[in-house]
Design a protein around this motif. Sequence first.
Motif, PDB file in Angstrom:
ATOM      1  N   ARG A  76       4.489   3.972  -3.370  1.00  0.00           N
ATOM      2  CA  ARG A  76       3.149   4.403  -2.967  1.00  0.00           C
ATOM      3  C   ARG A  76       2.197   4.389  -4.158  1.00  0.00           C
ATOM      4  O   ARG A  76       1.035   4.010  -4.023  1.00  0.00           O
ATOM      5  CB  ARG A  76       3.207   5.797  -2.351  1.00  0.00           C
ATOM      6  CG  ARG A  76       3.783   5.788  -0.949  1.00  0.00           C
ATOM      7  CD  ARG A  76       3.855   7.152  -0.360  1.00  0.00           C
ATOM      8  NE  ARG A  76       2.528   7.716  -0.186  1.00  0.00           N
ATOM      9  CZ  ARG A  76       2.311   9.000   0.053  1.00  0.00           C
ATOM     10  NH1 ARG A  76       3.305   9.834   0.155  1.00  0.00           N
ATOM     11  NH2 ARG A  76       1.088   9.445   0.202  1.00  0.00           N
ATOM     12  N   LYS A  77       2.683   4.787  -5.339  1.00  0.00           N
ATOM     13  CA  LYS A  77       1.830   4.758  -6.532  1.00  0.00           C
ATOM     14  C   LYS A  77       1.431   3.327  -6.876  1.00  0.00           C
ATOM     15  O   LYS A  77       0.291   3.060  -7.227  1.00  0.00           O
ATOM     16  CB  LYS A  77       2.544   5.396  -7.726  1.00  0.00           C
ATOM     17  CG  LYS A  77       2.520   6.892  -7.713  1.00  0.00           C
ATOM     18  CD  LYS A  77       2.900   7.445  -9.060  1.00  0.00           C
ATOM     19  CE  LYS A  77       4.356   7.736  -9.123  1.00  0.00           C
ATOM     20  NZ  LYS A  77       4.790   8.362 -10.367  1.00  0.00           N
ATOM     21  N   LYS A  78       2.389   2.414  -6.772  1.00  0.00           N
ATOM     22  CA  LYS A  78       2.107   1.023  -7.117  1.00  0.00           C
ATOM     23  C   LYS A  78       1.138   0.384  -6.132  1.00  0.00           C
ATOM     24  O   LYS A  78       0.342  -0.475  -6.493  1.00  0.00           O
ATOM     25  CB  LYS A  78       3.404   0.215  -7.150  1.00  0.00           C
ATOM     26  CG  LYS A  78       4.285   0.546  -8.324  1.00  0.00           C
ATOM     27  CD  LYS A  78       5.568  -0.241  -8.289  1.00  0.00           C
ATOM     28  CE  LYS A  78       6.463   0.184  -9.444  1.00  0.00           C
ATOM     29  NZ  LYS A  78       7.758  -0.460  -9.369  1.00  0.00           N
ATOM     30  N   LEU A  79       1.194   0.792  -4.877  1.00  0.00           N
ATOM     31  CA  LEU A  79       0.374   0.174  -3.845  1.00  0.00           C
ATOM     32  C   LEU A  79      -0.915   0.940  -3.551  1.00  0.00           C
ATOM     33  O   LEU A  79      -1.718   0.511  -2.732  1.00  0.00           O
ATOM     34  CB  LEU A  79       1.182   0.051  -2.552  1.00  0.00           C
ATOM     35  CG  LEU A  79       2.425  -0.831  -2.627  1.00  0.00           C
ATOM     36  CD1 LEU A  79       3.190  -0.794  -1.317  1.00  0.00           C
ATOM     37  CD2 LEU A  79       2.055  -2.257  -2.991  1.00  0.00           C
ATOM     38  N   ALA A  80      -1.130   2.050  -4.243  1.00  0.00           N
ATOM     39  CA  ALA A  80      -2.261   2.929  -3.920  1.00  0.00           C
ATOM     40  C   ALA A  80      -3.607   2.223  -3.993  1.00  0.00           C
ATOM     41  O   ALA A  80      -4.504   2.521  -3.205  1.00  0.00           O
ATOM     42  CB  ALA A  80      -2.254   4.139  -4.846  1.00  0.00           C
ATOM     43  N   PHE A  81      -3.782   1.288  -4.897  1.00  0.00           N
ATOM     44  CA  PHE A  81      -5.093   0.670  -5.086  1.00  0.00           C
ATOM     45  C   PHE A  81      -5.121  -0.806  -4.712  1.00  0.00           C
ATOM     46  O   PHE A  81      -6.072  -1.494  -5.053  1.00  0.00           O
ATOM     47  CB  PHE A  81      -5.564   0.877  -6.524  1.00  0.00           C
ATOM     48  CG  PHE A  81      -5.732   2.328  -6.849  1.00  0.00           C
ATOM     49  CD1 PHE A  81      -6.838   3.020  -6.410  1.00  0.00           C
ATOM     50  CD2 PHE A  81      -4.760   3.003  -7.562  1.00  0.00           C
ATOM     51  CE1 PHE A  81      -6.988   4.360  -6.669  1.00  0.00           C
ATOM     52  CE2 PHE A  81      -4.898   4.348  -7.836  1.00  0.00           C
ATOM     53  CZ  PHE A  81      -6.019   5.028  -7.391  1.00  0.00           C
ATOM     54  N   VAL A  82      -4.115  -1.267  -3.998  1.00  0.00           N
ATOM     55  CA  VAL A  82      -4.123  -2.655  -3.547  1.00  0.00           C
ATOM     56  C   VAL A  82      -5.308  -2.832  -2.601  1.00  0.00           C
ATOM     57  O   VAL A  82      -5.520  -2.052  -1.684  1.00  0.00           O
ATOM     58  CB  VAL A  82      -2.804  -3.012  -2.840  1.00  0.00           C
ATOM     59  CG1 VAL A  82      -2.910  -4.358  -2.142  1.00  0.00           C
ATOM     60  CG2 VAL A  82      -1.663  -3.017  -3.833  1.00  0.00           C
ATOM     61  N   GLY A  83      -6.109  -3.806  -2.864  1.00  0.00           N
ATOM     62  CA  GLY A  83      -7.282  -4.071  -2.041  1.00  0.00           C
ATOM     63  C   GLY A  83      -8.523  -3.317  -2.479  1.00  0.00           C
ATOM     64  O   GLY A  83      -9.606  -3.582  -1.987  1.00  0.00           O
ATOM     65  N   PHE A  84      -8.388  -2.376  -3.429  1.00  0.00           N
ATOM     66  CA  PHE A  84      -9.543  -1.636  -3.915  1.00  0.00           C
ATOM     67  C   PHE A  84     -10.303  -2.516  -4.894  1.00  0.00           C
ATOM     68  O   PHE A  84      -9.718  -3.129  -5.773  1.00  0.00           O
ATOM     69  CB  PHE A  84      -9.106  -0.354  -4.624  1.00  0.00           C
ATOM     70  CG  PHE A  84     -10.256   0.404  -5.231  1.00  0.00           C
ATOM     71  CD1 PHE A  84     -11.014   1.252  -4.457  1.00  0.00           C
ATOM     72  CD2 PHE A  84     -10.573   0.265  -6.570  1.00  0.00           C
ATOM     73  CE1 PHE A  84     -12.076   1.951  -5.003  1.00  0.00           C
ATOM     74  CE2 PHE A  84     -11.627   0.957  -7.133  1.00  0.00           C
ATOM     75  CZ  PHE A  84     -12.380   1.801  -6.339  1.00  0.00           C
TER      76      PHE A  84
END
Length: 91
Positions: A76-84
């Motif tokens: 979840r930490k690694k994917l938290a800003f995907v697409g931001f």
Amino acid sequence: DQRIGLDEIKQHSWFSDIDWEMIGTQQAPFVPNLTSKFDTQYFEPVDPLVEKKWFNPSERKNNTNLDLDDSVLELRKKLAFVGFTYRGFRK
């Protein structure tokens, strides 16, 4: 429907200093200096244990799913800003 429209929002006194016609050409008050598209230096660190409100150190020995929970948190930490993205207005 109780919602107000964009024009009512623009006319609110909170936004009285904003020139809505020129807003796209104005310099942003803060532009982050990012080192990569994954840079999160402007966000406060998150303690993963805060999410685990049920966490009790004595339960760690008995909880066989804790390792799975930790890996899920890491993912979840690694994917938290995907697409931001951050895009400033072009001049």
